[in-house]
Design a protein around this motif. Structure first.
Motif: not given
Length: 127
Positions: A21, A23, A39-43, A66, A75, A117
């Motif tokens: 995973y 971020k 923080y921000i999620r990233c893919k 998501d 994300c 979060e």
């Protein structure tokens, strides 16, 4: 929604249940002049594997989300990037210590070490 990011980003990685995973770390100054970290999620595309605390330049990305427990978690989906610095690899002892701590704490949330979060509920949206 396409994103344009003009400065280098630090990417944080957390491994959980055989998945990685990611971020992106962000910071800004508050109204009182103190720095706030977030923080921000990233893919990434399938097959992309990056080390923890890798600095990258994002060339192409877009905003997505998501849906977890009927809550939208924003994300960034990174489609094109370049690595800036390859000297930030953690030592093997640091990695093993992190894994040992995760096992001891029986960490169930892969993002628990990343800080607070931000969750957007349907009630918060104007539409």
């Amino acid at each position: 929604m396409n994103l344009t990011i003009e400065r280098p980003c630090v990417l944080f990685r957390n491994d959980y249940n055989g998945y990685s995973y990611y971020k992106i770390g962000m910071s800004k100054k508050s109204q009182t002049g103190e720095w706030i970290n977030g923080y921000i999620r990233c893919k990434f595309k399938k097959g992309v594997t990056l080390e923890n605390q890798t600095k990258i330049n994002i060339k192409s990305s877009f905003l997505s989300f998501d849906l977890i427990d009927r809550k939208s978690i924003p994300c960034i989906v990174v489609t094109e990037f370049e690595i800036i610095d390859d000297n930030n690899k953690a030592s093997e002892s640091d990695i093993s210590q992190t894994v040992d701590n995760m096992v001891k704490n029986e960490q169930s949330d892969p993002f628990i070490d990343f800080g607070e979060e931000v969750v957007i509920c349907d009630d918060m949206l104007p539409f």
